[in-house]
Design an enzyme around this catalytic site. Structure first.
Site, mmCIF file in Angstrom:
data_model
loop_
_atom_site.group_PDB
_atom_site.id
_atom_site.type_symbol
_atom_site.label_atom_id
_atom_site.label_comp_id
_atom_site.label_asym_id
_atom_site.label_seq_id
_atom_site.Cartn_x
_atom_site.Cartn_y
_atom_site.Cartn_z
ATOM 1 C CG ASP A 22 52.049 47.177 14.296
ATOM 2 O OD1 ASP A 22 52.522 46.377 14.992
ATOM 3 O OD2 ASP A 22 52.136 48.244 14.272
ATOM 4 C CG HIS A 23 50.202 47.301 18.277
ATOM 5 N ND1 HIS A 23 51.318 47.636 17.528
ATOM 6 C CD2 HIS A 23 50.755 47.313 19.515
ATOM 7 C CE1 HIS A 23 52.436 47.696 17.859
ATOM 8 N NE2 HIS A 23 52.436 47.773 19.225
ATOM 9 C CD GLU A 29 54.342 31.915 16.184
ATOM 10 O OE1 GLU A 29 53.282 31.852 15.438
ATOM 11 O OE2 GLU A 29 54.448 31.146 17.222
ATOM 12 C CB CYS A 63 49.431 28.080 21.373
ATOM 13 S SG CYS A 63 51.036 28.342 21.637
ATOM 14 C CG HIS A 122 48.462 34.079 17.405
ATOM 15 N ND1 HIS A 122 48.794 33.088 16.392
ATOM 16 C CD2 HIS A 122 49.437 34.010 18.333
ATOM 17 C CE1 HIS A 122 49.951 32.762 16.780
ATOM 18 N NE2 HIS A 122 50.379 33.248 18.015
ATOM 19 C CG HIS A 149 50.458 33.604 22.607
ATOM 20 N ND1 HIS A 149 49.330 32.571 22.221
ATOM 21 C CD2 HIS A 149 51.280 33.554 21.781
ATOM 22 C CE1 HIS A 149 49.963 32.094 21.430
ATOM 23 N NE2 HIS A 149 51.042 32.295 20.839
ATOM 24 C CG HIS A 198 54.126 35.459 18.545
ATOM 25 N ND1 HIS A 198 55.226 34.698 19.212
ATOM 26 C CD2 HIS A 198 52.937 34.669 18.578
ATOM 27 C CE1 HIS A 198 54.610 33.594 19.494
ATOM 28 N NE2 HIS A 198 53.253 33.506 19.066
#
Length: 152
Positions: free
Chosen positions: A95-96, A140, A49, A30, A55, A57
């Site tokens: 996810d991903h 996070e 950010c 995100h 980037h 997490h």
């Protein structure tokens, strides 16, 4: 005698409110960006950010439900069903993925930890049979998480 012992066990759990938490993990990318601001303002407020490449997490999700213990099963909720709902409604969707670019609720909402928790609540609310959603917690990082417990 065995019947009497069973009645006592049933009476001891009836009316007992329990909180039950299930964990799941997902990885996602995100960035933070407010379209109403200039690039300079986004960078000032969000720092690195705000990089539009994003980037990632490794998030940990905790979903807590509340309910009474079923006197027959001893469960608050069907644990496999809860796992399946979390998998279908959250993990398979997030996810991903790049949250800003691939997940509809973040097209107009900045995917902060706080907003991710709210979005997950909305995805799960009303879908868990036999229990009420109590809390959604999104980590996070190990030392940063957000809790959402619905509208007040």
């Amino acid at each position: 005698m065995a019947i009497e012992a069973n009645r006592t066990a049933e009476a001891s759990v009836k009316g007992t409110m329990i909180l039950l938490t299930r964990r799941a993990d997902f990885s996602a990318a995100h960035y933070y960006w407010n379209d109403a601001w200039s690039a300079n303002e986004n960078e000032r407020v969000f720092g690195k950010c705000s990089n539009r490449n994003g980037h990632g997490h490794n998030y940990t999700l905790e979903v807590t439900v509340e309910g009474e213990i079923d006197p027959v099963s001893g469960f608050v909720v069907d644990l496999k069903a809860l796992k399946d709902i979390i998998e279908r409604e959250v993990v398979q969707v997030y996810d991903h993925r790049h949250l800003n670019l691939e997940v509809p609720e973040f097209e107009r909402m900045i995917p902060t930890t706080e907003n991710i928790a709210i979005a997950i609540w909305k995805r799960l609310d009303g879908k868990i049979s036999g229990a009420r959603l109590h809390r959604v917690r999104v980590y996070e990082m190990p030392d940063l998480f957000a809790d959402y417990m619905g509208e007040v």
